[in-house]
Structures are given as C-alpha cells and as structure tokens.
Design a protein around this motif. Structure first.
Motif, mmCIF file in Angstrom:
data_model
loop_
_atom_site.group_PDB
_atom_site.id
_atom_site.type_symbol
_atom_site.label_atom_id
_atom_site.label_comp_id
_atom_site.label_asym_id
_atom_site.label_seq_id
_atom_site.Cartn_x
_atom_site.Cartn_y
_atom_site.Cartn_z
ATOM 1 N N UNK A 20 0.825 -1.208 0.000
ATOM 2 C CA UNK A 20 0.000 0.000 0.000
ATOM 3 C C UNK A 20 0.861 1.261 0.000
ATOM 4 N N UNK A 21 2.043 1.180 0.591
ATOM 5 C CA UNK A 21 2.939 2.339 0.612
ATOM 6 C C UNK A 21 3.365 2.694 -0.803
ATOM 7 N N UNK A 22 3.791 1.690 -1.571
ATOM 8 C CA UNK A 22 4.199 1.935 -2.959
ATOM 9 C C UNK A 22 3.030 2.398 -3.806
ATOM 10 N N UNK A 23 1.860 1.808 -3.576
ATOM 11 C CA UNK A 23 0.687 2.155 -4.381
ATOM 12 C C UNK A 23 0.277 3.597 -4.150
ATOM 13 N N UNK A 24 0.146 3.997 -2.876
ATOM 14 C CA UNK A 24 -0.364 5.331 -2.584
ATOM 15 C C UNK A 24 0.699 6.421 -2.752
ATOM 16 N N UNK A 25 1.961 6.091 -2.533
ATOM 17 C CA UNK A 25 3.002 7.110 -2.589
ATOM 18 C C UNK A 25 3.536 7.329 -3.999
ATOM 19 N N UNK A 26 3.578 6.282 -4.805
ATOM 20 C CA UNK A 26 4.177 6.387 -6.134
ATOM 21 C C UNK A 26 3.159 6.146 -7.250
ATOM 22 N N UNK A 27 2.504 4.999 -7.220
ATOM 23 C CA UNK A 27 1.639 4.602 -8.336
ATOM 24 C C UNK A 27 0.396 5.486 -8.428
ATOM 25 N N UNK A 28 -0.231 5.803 -7.307
ATOM 26 C CA UNK A 28 -1.443 6.626 -7.322
ATOM 27 C C UNK A 28 -1.185 8.023 -7.885
ATOM 28 N N UNK A 60 1.940 16.721 -8.621
ATOM 29 C CA UNK A 60 1.864 15.336 -8.177
ATOM 30 C C UNK A 60 3.043 14.963 -7.278
ATOM 31 N N UNK A 61 4.193 15.612 -7.500
ATOM 32 C CA UNK A 61 5.333 15.395 -6.601
ATOM 33 C C UNK A 61 4.992 15.901 -5.199
ATOM 34 N N UNK A 62 4.393 17.101 -5.140
ATOM 35 C CA UNK A 62 3.985 17.657 -3.841
ATOM 36 C C UNK A 62 2.961 16.748 -3.161
ATOM 37 N N UNK A 63 2.028 16.219 -3.937
ATOM 38 C CA UNK A 63 1.015 15.317 -3.388
ATOM 39 C C UNK A 63 1.651 14.028 -2.892
ATOM 40 N N UNK A 64 2.618 13.510 -3.642
ATOM 41 C CA UNK A 64 3.308 12.279 -3.245
ATOM 42 C C UNK A 64 4.067 12.476 -1.940
ATOM 43 N N UNK A 103 12.985 7.971 11.370
ATOM 44 C CA UNK A 103 11.742 7.837 10.606
ATOM 45 C C UNK A 103 11.623 8.938 9.555
ATOM 46 N N UNK A 104 11.988 10.168 9.926
ATOM 47 C CA UNK A 104 11.909 11.285 8.988
ATOM 48 C C UNK A 104 12.862 11.070 7.809
ATOM 49 N N UNK A 105 14.056 10.547 8.082
ATOM 50 C CA UNK A 105 15.009 10.267 7.005
ATOM 51 C C UNK A 105 14.464 9.193 6.064
ATOM 52 N N UNK A 106 13.776 8.204 6.620
ATOM 53 C CA UNK A 106 13.173 7.160 5.776
ATOM 54 C C UNK A 106 12.097 7.751 4.872
ATOM 55 N N UNK A 107 11.281 8.638 5.430
ATOM 56 C CA UNK A 107 10.261 9.329 4.624
ATOM 57 C C UNK A 107 10.921 10.189 3.553
ATOM 58 N N UNK A 108 12.040 10.843 3.934
ATOM 59 C CA UNK A 108 12.761 11.665 2.965
ATOM 60 C C UNK A 108 13.267 10.855 1.784
ATOM 61 N N UNK A 109 13.840 9.694 2.051
ATOM 62 C CA UNK A 109 14.338 8.841 0.964
ATOM 63 C C UNK A 109 13.180 8.346 0.102
ATOM 64 N N UNK A 110 12.093 7.934 0.741
ATOM 65 C CA UNK A 110 10.919 7.477 -0.011
ATOM 66 C C UNK A 110 10.375 8.603 -0.890
ATOM 67 N N UNK A 114 10.158 8.661 -5.010
ATOM 68 C CA UNK A 114 8.887 8.930 -5.677
ATOM 69 C C UNK A 114 8.994 10.149 -6.586
ATOM 70 N N UNK A 115 9.709 11.187 -6.138
ATOM 71 C CA UNK A 115 9.865 12.408 -6.937
ATOM 72 C C UNK A 115 10.627 12.130 -8.226
#
Length: 201
Positions: A20-28, A60-64, A103-110, A114-115
């Motif tokens: 779901x992380x890949x779907x909502x963060x990148x694919x959606x 879409x980058x901002x939304x991701x 956790x913030x660094x992990x979100x940053x890399x993700x 995605x960007x």
C-alpha cells in the motif's frame, strides 16, 4: 547515529514491504498525472501543453510527498504502538528524537525516490520545466521543506492517534484536505481568496 541509522533502515524496509505504501506514494500520483494529462490534451493548445504537463508533474510530486509523510509515517508510528514496538524502545538505549529522526530520514528517501520516478514519467509524456540553475536550487530547497513539513504532520498524527484505524482516517483527511486547499488539485488562480493564504503556507 547508530540508533538513527537503525530506525531509518527498519522504517524504510517496512515501507518497501507494505504494498500500500508503494501504491499510494508512487503509483497513485502517477495514475492521477496520466489521467489529468489525457484531459489536458483536449483543452490546452499544443504550445502550452508541455509546460502544463510540467506544472502537473510538480503538483503530483507535492502530493506524493504529502502522502509519504502524513500517511506512511503516521501509520508506521501507530502500527508500532499497537504491536508493542514503541514500548520495547523505551527499554532500549535510543532517545525519542533519534527514533523520530530515523523515521523522517526514511520518509525523505521514499519521497525522493517517488519524486524522481514522477519526474521521469512527466518527461516521458512530454513535460517541460522552464527554469534555470537558481530555480532548480530553489526547487530542491522547497522539496526538502515539503518533506520536513509532511513528516512533521505525520509525527504529530502518529503520536496522538492511538489506534491505527483512527490514525488512517485522520491522516487521509489531512492529506486530501491540504491537497485540495493548497492548489495541488485546483489551480491557485481559481481558488477562493480565503484559501489562497493557506496555499501560500
């Protein structure tokens, strides 16, 4: 820093394991970009279309990034609370700020992954970005600011929402609400005046 790196690694691996992380963060966001571009082809002239695609790609980058920080980070904290991971962390030699930073660094890399993928898709469908080196430097600074802001919201929601389900609906409402009222889905030019100040923030 070992504790920070450990949290970063575990959180990012968790993001990769959950589909779901890949779907909502990148694919959606990619899907929304492609659907919106199809509708643009009928309403915008051929000369303006590449720049319009570029604007949509940036939106879409901002939304991701918002989805990565608000949805995924808050979800990981709520999930760790329900599974007892946060309770175990209290007995380990790791401080709360180290856990949050990891956790913030992990979100940053993700968000960066995605960007890059969204930019690649945007260029593949003909998006153009009219900017110089200074503008790209400013865009990178804005990207970092957006990641930190979204991650901060995710930390707040994940900290105060006790249940995973409650956290999910809270962060989903925040993500969609900010997307609509900040000019991501609706052009800034047609936003009501009382929402434009929010969009600037």
């Amino acid at each position: 820093m070992v504790q920070v790196f450990g949290t970063f690694t575990n959180t990012f691996k968790c993001f990769l394991r959950i589909r779901a992380v890949s779907i909502f963060t990148v694919i959606f966001p990619m899907f929304l970009l492609l659907i919106t571009v199809v509708s643009l082809n009928k309403n915008i002239s051929a000369t303006d279309l590449p720049l319009a695609k570029g604007v949509l790609t940036i939106s879409m980058i901002a939304f991701s990034i918002m989805l990565a920080g608000v949805l995924n980070l808050a979800g990981s904290i709520s999930r760790d609370r329900e599974t007892g991971v946060l309770t175990k962390l209290k007995s380990m030699p790791i401080r709360p700020w180290q856990d949050f930073l990891g956790r913030i660094l992990a979100v940053g890399l993700l968000s960066l992954v995605a960007s890059v993928l969204l930019v690649a898709v945007g260029i593949a469908i003909g998006a153009q970005f009219s900017a110089g080196i200074t503008n790209y430097a400013e865009a990178f600074g804005f990207l970092l600011l957006a990641i930190i802001s979204a991650a901060s919201i995710g930390l707040i929601v994940g900290t105060y929402a006790k249940l995973v389900l409650a956290a999910f609906f809270t962060r989903l409402g925040i993500a969609l609400g900010t997307a609509f009222f900040s000019g991501i889905f609706i052009s800034y030019d047609i936003l009501p005046t009382y929402f434009r100040g929010f969009a600037h923030i």
